[in-house]
Write an enzyme that holds these catalytic residues in place. Structure first.
Site, short mmCIF file in Angstrom:
data_model
loop_
_atom_site.label_atom_id
_atom_site.label_comp_id
_atom_site.label_asym_id
_atom_site.label_seq_id
_atom_site.Cartn_x
_atom_site.Cartn_y
_atom_site.Cartn_z
N THR A 263 0.85 -1.19 0.00
CA THR A 263 0.00 0.00 0.00
C THR A 263 0.88 1.24 0.00
O THR A 263 1.90 1.30 0.70
CB THR A 263 -0.94 0.03 1.22
OG1 THR A 263 -1.83 -1.08 1.15
CG2 THR A 263 -1.76 1.31 1.26
N PHE A 265 1.19 5.25 0.80
CA PHE A 265 0.63 6.28 1.66
C PHE A 265 1.23 7.63 1.28
O PHE A 265 2.37 7.71 0.83
CB PHE A 265 0.95 5.99 3.13
CG PHE A 265 0.41 4.67 3.63
CD1 PHE A 265 -0.79 4.62 4.33
CD2 PHE A 265 1.10 3.49 3.41
CE1 PHE A 265 -1.29 3.41 4.79
CE2 PHE A 265 0.60 2.27 3.86
CZ PHE A 265 -0.59 2.24 4.55
#
Length: 363
Positions: A263, A265
């Site tokens: 992921t 960010f």
């Protein structure tokens, strides 16, 4: 085997001497950081102590200099914590993140800012934006895309109404574990809690190992871990921080369907970031509703050989069936060829908003 015996006691004395020298040098570095703070404050009482481009340059330099045996990323993580502790001596940095405590977003926050940063959990992405806009914290950390499930639309939508800038990025490898409390037996799990995206990222594993278990979506993996702490016959899909925070046992490790699951960010703040030498720029563009609009938008990037790393579309809030484009590309807005592309795009688009130029994630 070597003919010369290894003197264990001598090696221990050598390590003690090195530890003493490391301690002296770390404190010497901390003292230099305090002097930097004094100089900055004397020049400007509102001086900014955290410089994303400077930290990226330092970490890249350390990784380039490293000759082992420690891995370069491991060395960079050690220096990140030293830099974090030194920065806290200058001015403690406050960071809001999408909570609750124990989420992957908190893990990304600590990875980027180090353990000495003051991290504050928020209940929603828009709350992170509001805290930074209000000046209650210095920075915010929000998820923007997952390699398996794609973009986080709530984050993109928040940028459309905000004047905040992107100051950095963090890419975190996501490992999901099946966690249980002390009273739960593996063969009795009948309910599994997790965030909807985590269920999606572990779908095949769950179908193979727990096809009959009820899957209950909750607001975060940390919340899932909190719930199973005191429940019987239930499990949670969550990460290392949640397991440690709530004292849970791992029934299975790394159950994500794709081993490269990660992921990305974003770090959001109020200031523009100077060039670091290896940067990325994010923009949002509203095009006029006419034939060839997308081609007109993309053509300058191709002609100037700007590497576009992401293109996303979102419905515009200004009209039915109108769309805006979120674009990430390599380069800094202050580079001449990037500035030339942005100028051409402005001439062709109805509106262009530069969300920020920032260092490419180092760790």
């Amino acid at each position: 085997m070597s003919e010369t015996p290894i003197d264990l006691e001598a090696l221990r004395h050598r390590i003690d001497d090195l530890d003493s020298e490391l301690l002296r040098l770390i404190n010497e570095r901390a003292a230099a950081a305090q002097q930097v703070a004094q100089v900055k404050t004397a020049e400007d009482p509102r001086a900014v102590f955290y410089r994303p481009e400077r930290e990226a340059q330092v970490l890249r330099r350390i990784m380039a200099l490293n000759k082992g045996p420690l891995d370069s990323e491991e060395v960079a993580r050690l220096f990140r914590e030293i830099m974090s502790a030194c920065l806290a001596l200058e001015q403690p940095i406050k960071v809001a993140y999408l909570g609750p405590e124990g989420t992957f977003t908190q893990q990304a926050t600590l990875k980027h800012f180090g353990e000495s940063a003051v991290s504050l959990p928020m209940a929603a992405i828009d709350e992170v934006f509001r805290e930074v806009e209000a000046g209650a914290v210095n920075y915010g950390v929000v998820p923007v895309e997952n390699s398996t499930e794609g973009v986080i639309n709530h984050t993109l939508d928040s940028f459309m109404d905000s004047g905040l800038r992107i100051c950095g990025e963090v890419v975190l490898r996501i490992h999901h574990h099946l966690l249980v409390g002390e009273t739960t037996r593996q063969d009795k799990v009948s309910r599994i809690y997790s965030h909807p995206q985590s269920f999606a990222q572990c779908r095949k594993w769950l179908d193979a190992h727990y096809p009959q278990a009820e899957r209950v979506p909750v607001s975060s993996n940390a919340e899932a871990a909190r719930l199973v702490k005191t429940e019987w016959h239930s499990a949670a899909i969550a990460g290392d921080m949640s397991a440690k925070l709530y004292g849970l046992t791992r029934l299975a490790e790394k159950i994500e369907d794709r081993p490269d699951n990660s992921t990305r960010f974003l770090i959001i703040g109020n200031q523009d970031v100077p060039m670091s030498g290896e940067d990325k720029t994010s923009i949002v563009v509203a095009m006029r509703n006419q034939p060839g609009a997308l081609h007109d938008l993309l053509e300058p990037f191709h002609r100037h050989q700007i590497d576009m790393t992401r293109l996303e579309t979102r419905p515009s809030r200004s009209g039915v069936w109108n769309y805006v484009f979120f674009i990430d590309f390599k380069g800094h807005r202050d580079e001449p060829r990037v500035a030339a592309v942005l100028e051409e795009v402005r001439l062709r688009a109805a509106e262009v908003k530069v969300l920020g130029s920032y260092p490419v994630g180092v760790l």
